[in-house]
Design a protein around this motif. Structure first.
Motif, PDB file in Angstrom:
ATOM      1  N   LYS A  46      57.050  34.841  15.979  1.00 51.71           N
ATOM      2  CA  LYS A  46      55.562  35.204  15.829  1.00 51.71           C
ATOM      3  C   LYS A  46      55.191  36.213  17.033  1.00 51.71           C
ATOM      4  N   GLY A  47      56.233  36.697  17.572  1.00 47.97           N
ATOM      5  CA  GLY A  47      56.058  37.715  18.789  1.00 47.97           C
ATOM      6  C   GLY A  47      55.284  37.309  20.056  1.00 47.97           C
ATOM      7  N   ILE A  48      55.395  35.970  20.297  1.00 43.79           N
ATOM      8  CA  ILE A  48      54.816  35.619  21.402  1.00 43.79           C
ATOM      9  C   ILE A  48      55.132  36.035  22.707  1.00 43.79           C
ATOM     10  N   ARG A  49      56.506  36.082  22.745  1.00 40.87           N
ATOM     11  CA  ARG A  49      57.235  37.010  24.030  1.00 40.87           C
ATOM     12  C   ARG A  49      56.661  38.304  24.304  1.00 40.87           C
ATOM     13  N   HIS A  50      56.443  39.236  23.510  1.00 39.37           N
ATOM     14  CA  HIS A  50      55.799  40.262  24.067  1.00 39.37           C
ATOM     15  C   HIS A  50      54.516  40.120  24.260  1.00 39.37           C
ATOM     16  N   PHE A  51      53.874  39.493  23.486  1.00 35.60           N
ATOM     17  CA  PHE A  51      52.279  39.167  23.742  1.00 35.60           C
ATOM     18  C   PHE A  51      52.036  38.711  25.045  1.00 35.60           C
ATOM     19  N   SER A  52      53.037  37.844  25.577  1.00 41.33           N
ATOM     20  CA  SER A  52      52.870  36.933  26.900  1.00 41.33           C
ATOM     21  C   SER A  52      53.008  37.725  27.769  1.00 41.33           C
ATOM     22  N   LEU A  53      54.275  38.719  27.948  1.00 33.44           N
ATOM     23  CA  LEU A  53      54.485  39.881  28.908  1.00 33.44           C
ATOM     24  C   LEU A  53      53.403  40.779  29.243  1.00 33.44           C
ATOM     25  N   VAL A  54      52.678  41.223  28.204  1.00 32.98           N
ATOM     26  CA  VAL A  54      51.707  42.174  28.421  1.00 32.98           C
ATOM     27  C   VAL A  54      50.460  41.297  28.938  1.00 32.98           C
ATOM     28  N   SER A  55      50.151  40.040  28.366  1.00 34.37           N
ATOM     29  CA  SER A  55      48.973  39.261  28.897  1.00 34.37           C
ATOM     30  C   SER A  55      49.196  38.903  30.336  1.00 34.37           C
ATOM     31  N   GLN A  56      50.299  38.870  30.869  1.00 37.66           N
ATOM     32  CA  GLN A  56      50.627  38.492  32.244  1.00 37.66           C
ATOM     33  C   GLN A  56      50.301  39.335  33.016  1.00 37.66           C
ATOM     34  N   ILE A  57      50.454  40.774  32.685  1.00 41.56           N
ATOM     35  CA  ILE A  57      49.941  41.853  33.426  1.00 41.56           C
ATOM     36  C   ILE A  57      48.284  41.808  33.843  1.00 41.56           C
ATOM     37  N   VAL A  58      47.815  41.409  32.489  1.00 42.15           N
ATOM     38  CA  VAL A  58      46.088  41.437  32.495  1.00 42.15           C
ATOM     39  C   VAL A  58      45.973  40.305  33.286  1.00 42.15           C
ATOM     40  N   THR A  59      46.566  39.231  33.305  1.00 38.06           N
ATOM     41  CA  THR A  59      46.090  37.928  34.071  1.00 38.06           C
ATOM     42  C   THR A  59      46.349  38.311  35.662  1.00 38.06           C
ATOM     43  N   LEU A  60      47.464  38.896  35.895  1.00 37.51           N
ATOM     44  CA  LEU A  60      47.682  39.228  37.376  1.00 37.51           C
ATOM     45  C   LEU A  60      46.445  40.206  38.068  1.00 37.51           C
ATOM     46  N   TYR A  61      45.976  41.069  37.153  1.00 36.80           N
ATOM     47  CA  TYR A  61      44.844  41.946  37.654  1.00 36.80           C
ATOM     48  C   TYR A  61      43.490  41.048  37.823  1.00 36.80           C
ATOM     49  N   THR A  62      43.557  40.017  36.773  1.00 32.92           N
ATOM     50  CA  THR A  62      42.390  39.347  36.717  1.00 32.92           C
ATOM     51  C   THR A  62      42.258  38.293  37.986  1.00 32.92           C
ATOM     52  N   LEU A  63      43.435  37.752  38.482  1.00 33.44           N
ATOM     53  CA  LEU A  63      43.536  37.084  39.858  1.00 33.44           C
ATOM     54  C   LEU A  63      43.356  37.999  41.035  1.00 33.44           C
ATOM     55  N   PHE A  64      43.845  39.295  40.841  1.00 32.18           N
ATOM     56  CA  PHE A  64      43.670  40.107  42.050  1.00 32.18           C
ATOM     57  C   PHE A  64      42.062  40.675  42.218  1.00 32.18           C
ATOM     58  N   SER A  65      41.569  40.592  40.810  1.00 29.39           N
ATOM     59  CA  SER A  65      39.878  40.803  41.175  1.00 29.39           C
ATOM     60  C   SER A  65      39.318  39.482  41.534  1.00 29.39           C
ATOM     61  N   THR A  66      39.795  38.277  41.325  1.00 29.74           N
ATOM     62  CA  THR A  66      39.209  37.253  41.932  1.00 29.74           C
ATOM     63  C   THR A  66      39.248  37.102  43.448  1.00 29.74           C
ATOM     64  N   PHE A  67      40.385  37.544  43.908  1.00 33.05           N
ATOM     65  CA  PHE A  67      40.740  37.632  45.308  1.00 33.05           C
ATOM     66  C   PHE A  67      39.674  38.562  46.053  1.00 33.05           C
ATOM     67  N   LEU A  68      39.545  39.810  45.619  1.00 32.05           N
ATOM     68  CA  LEU A  68      38.725  40.670  45.929  1.00 32.05           C
ATOM     69  C   LEU A  68      37.311  40.300  46.014  1.00 32.05           C
ATOM     70  N   ILE A  69      36.911  39.965  45.024  1.00 29.33           N
ATOM     71  CA  ILE A  69      35.179  39.404  44.742  1.00 29.33           C
ATOM     72  C   ILE A  69      35.236  38.122  45.858  1.00 29.33           C
ATOM     73  N   THR A  70      36.019  37.345  45.809  1.00 25.85           N
ATOM     74  CA  THR A  70      35.850  36.031  47.070  1.00 25.85           C
ATOM     75  C   THR A  70      35.900  36.863  48.240  1.00 25.85           C
ATOM     76  N   ALA A  71      36.550  37.651  48.644  1.00 29.47           N
ATOM     77  CA  ALA A  71      36.562  38.397  50.083  1.00 29.47           C
ATOM     78  C   ALA A  71      35.402  39.016  50.196  1.00 29.47           C
ATOM     79  N   SER A  72      34.590  39.793  49.404  1.00 27.88           N
ATOM     80  CA  SER A  72      33.591  40.106  49.481  1.00 27.88           C
ATOM     81  C   SER A  72      32.096  39.313  49.438  1.00 27.88           C
ATOM     82  N   ALA A  73      32.425  37.993  48.960  1.00 26.39           N
ATOM     83  CA  ALA A  73      31.239  37.345  48.777  1.00 26.39           C
ATOM     84  C   ALA A  73      31.558  35.900  49.699  1.00 26.39           C
ATOM     85  N   TRP A  74      32.452  36.064  50.700  1.00 24.20           N
ATOM     86  CA  TRP A  74      32.772  34.918  51.277  1.00 24.20           C
ATOM     87  C   TRP A  74      31.517  34.235  52.039  1.00 24.20           C
TER      88      TRP A  74
END
Length: 681
Positions: A329-357
């Motif tokens: 079903k092509g989940i492997r490729h979908f997951s690898l691309v989605s991991q990059i999106v999730t990684l930047y989502t986590l990074f944005s959470t850290f940034l907004i937490t630091a700015s709104a601490w």
């Protein structure tokens, strides 16, 4: 003898842990009663504790063991809460920590004995592991702990912190090792910021014992649990469509609440001037990436539901079968691309937490530690894609109707032999087609040619096979070319008009049509096919493997002593035979022996890693049009490789090449549910 001793140790340890906890609880309540002016709740608490112990003992004696254990865990949580937060049951704080020394020692000793028991169970007793989000004991433990704080003014804050604990426990049960870092930070920030922000007086030793007692088993199961990654996520995978959507809705609600509490930083009258524009500026990527995060989760859940539909037709859940379905079903490729999106989502959470601490906002801190393990868990969940073998496509050619003499001329078969060979060829076609279907290998075609193969036809068909793509621009991870027929003495395929097809010719076609990192596996169930195996190691810059067969006796076509075509296919790929039959055959038969060879780069193969172009294509196919162009522009400039340790790949590649050249394994896993085999062990 050893299992019996271990069982006794576990039984005695459990009893000792409960006994120490009860003694410590009674001692703690007695000390509070002695040192403080009670408001009458102490009598009520003592009565309830006595009643709880009595009910647990009676129900255990009469056979209601699960109910007794559950009731006891509920009251353990209540007592931990009462002993940890002194203002719950009393109108005055504790005079000094010296008053609670004996209680602390007993409760900590109880937690240590509990940890010892859990280790003995996993080291000696081999427990049965199941795919669960949260055990009944953990839920009752937390429910009791929360109930103990229900009469306080800090109940809302304690509720949020319990949700944070649940999020971490679920992540531990799902074998998310990275959440251990979040748990450590959670404990540190809780002691430094959360409780002081609530102005809660608490006993840190008993609270630590509670956390250890609650989370120790799920934490060590990250290492001890024998379930594979797919089996660990089995409960989640098999959930229904509406359950998945409800879970996604809960995540959305928590994300909105988190951002709402982040915005409370604006209400701070002493806020520095620069923090407000920084917060508003960082809110843009936070909203943007979290929108992508939710869309990604929705698409991933949709693909899992497609896999479940296929799985339900099979009627059973096995690790290999689920892996093959997910790969198809092509989940492997979908997951690898989605991991990059999730990684930047986590990074944005850290940034907004630091700015709104907000160190004085307890709910903000608790919401952060609800969101953080959830996003980390989604990132770990997408590792399911890395646990599958990628996509594969196969093409089979069976040509049994003619044979070659040692001098190269065609010798036609007698009529009876012709029908016999055709029957065997049809049997091979059935086996190969079933093999492709069972392992979720896309079947490009299975040609059964009774009158020989022309050179032009075969080259065009192979060219077309090598040009196949999952979708434009994305290759299959593995191409499997199967041939069973007659060959010349050097292993070249015998074609019509005295033509042959050599390994070099196939390799040239592969290089012309597919030079972007895919694998090619040649499966040759023919005489002299081992001649190609000897040459495959010399191939440079391509991932090529050959599964062949070596004749153990001499076969002479002119004497009617024909090579047993199809024997290797039946024994390696025929799922109607048991593995014991195959093992017995290769241990005692003198007909054929399986052999395989690989190119130099084969052992360094990695399934396709997403490039910037792949990410842009993924965005166009899975996200709304109004954000396609901005996202593709952004990802053109952002790093898109999540493999940080990849800088040391040169060393690991060299070691793998040496091992494959000098000590090739007898069985090599292809990652698609089948192996390259040199011998059966």
């Amino acid at each position: 003898m050893l299992p019996q001793v271990s069982a006794r140790i576990v039984q005695y340890s459990a009893f000792l842990s409960y006994f120490l906890f009860l003694v410590g609880s009674v001692n703690g309540i007695r000390e509070r009663w002695i040192h403080h002016t009670a408001d009458g709740s102490i009598h009520f608490l003592a009565l309830l504790l006595s009643l709880a112990v009595l009910i647990s003992i009676v129900t255990y004696i009469y056979g209601y063991k699960e109910f007794a254990k559950g009731f006891y865990h509920l009251w353990m949580g209540v007592l931990y809460s009462v002993l940890s937060f002194t203002e719950i049951a009393f109108d005055h704080p504790v005079d000094s920590l010296h008053d609670l020394d004996s209680t602390d020692i007993l409760i900590i000793a109880s937690a240590v004995v509990h940890c010892f028991k859990a280790l003995i169970v996993r080291l000696c007793c081999k427990p049965n592991y199941e795919s669960v989000f949260l055990t009944c004991e953990e839920f009752l433990f937390l429910l009791g702990f929360l109930s103990g704080s229900a009469v306080t003014m800090h109940f809302g804050n304690m509720l949020t912190i319990c949700f944070a604990v649940i999020a971490h426990l679920v992540a531990f049960h799902m074998k998310s090792s990275i959440v251990m870092l979040s748990a450590v930070v959670f404990c540190i920030f809780g002691s430094i910021y959360f409780f002081p922000a609530n102005d809660i007086t608490y006993d840190p030793f008993i609270l630590l014992a509670f956390i250890v007692h609650l989370a120790f088993e799920s934490l060590i199961d990250i290492y001890f649990c024998r379930l594979s990654l797919i089996e660990t996520w089995k409960t989640f995978i098999l959930q229904g469509k509406y359950t998945h959507r409800l879970q996604l809705l809960v995540i959305l609600v928590f994300e909105i609440l988190f951002y709402g509490f982040c915005m409370q930083v604006i209400q701070n009258p002493h806020l520095p001037v620069y923090r407000l524009p920084v917060f508003l500026l960082l809110s843009i990527p936070w909203v943007w990436f979290h929108f992508m995060f939710l869309v990604t989760c929705w698409g991933f859940l949709g693909k899992l539901e497609e896999c479940c539909i296929v799985l339900n037709t099979r009627g059973e859940f096995t690790d290999n079968f689920m892996s093959e379905i997910m790969a198809s079903k092509g989940i492997r490729h979908f997951s690898l691309v989605s991991q990059i999106v999730t990684l930047y989502t986590l990074f944005s959470t850290f940034l907004i937490t630091a700015s709104a601490w907000q160190p004085t906002n307890a709910v903000f801190i608790a919401m952060l530690f609800i969101i953080l393990p959830i996003e980390l868990l989604v990132w770990e969940m997408l590792k399911l894609g890395k646990s599958v073998g990628g996509t594969a496509i196969g093409y089979a050619v069976v040509a049994p109707a003619h044979k070659y003499s040692p001098f190269g001329s065609v010798i036609l078969l007698p009529e009876n032999a012709f029908h016999s060979v055709n029957t065997k060829g049809m049997e091979l076609i059935t086996i190969v087609s079933r093999f492709f279907s069972n392992h979720m290998i896309h079947n490009f075609g299975t040609d059964f040619l009774t009158s020989g193969i022309s050179t032009d036809y075969l080259k065009k068909k192979i060219n077309s096979f090598f040009e196949q793509r999952i979708h434009p621009g994305l290759n299959y991870d593995t191409y499997i070319l199967y041939y069973s027929g007659h060959v010349t003495d050097n292993g070249n395929w015998a074609l019509t008009e005295d033509n042959t097809l050599s390994f070099e010719a196939i390799l040239n076609q592969w290089r012309d049509k597919n030079s972007s990192g895919a694998r090619l596996i040649l499966v040759l169930d023919t005489a002299h096919s081992d001649k190609w195996v000897d040459d495959v190691w010399k191939v440079e810059k391509n991932f090529i493997a050959i599964q062949a067969v070596r004749a153990m006796t001499i076969y002479d076509p002119e004497q009617g002593n024909m090579f047993p075509l199809g024997e290797l296919t039946k024994l390696l790929w025929d799922d109607t035979r048991t593995s014991d039959v195959s093992q017995d055959y290769f241990n005692h038969s003198s007909k054929v022996k399986p052999v395989y060879g690989v190119s130099k780069e084969w052992c360094c193969f990695k399934f396709h890693e997403p490039t910037v172009e792949d990410i842009c294509l993924h965005v166009e196919q899975n996200f709304p049009r109004f954000i396609n162009k901005p996202i593709t522009k952004v990802f053109t400039y952002l790093p898109c490789n999540t493999n940080v340790p990849g800088v040391f790949d040169w060393l690991s590649r060299g070691c793998r090449r040496i091992r494959m050249r000098w000590f090739p394994p007898a069985v090599y896993d292809t990652g698609h549910g089948f192996q390259l085999i040199a011998e059966f062990k």
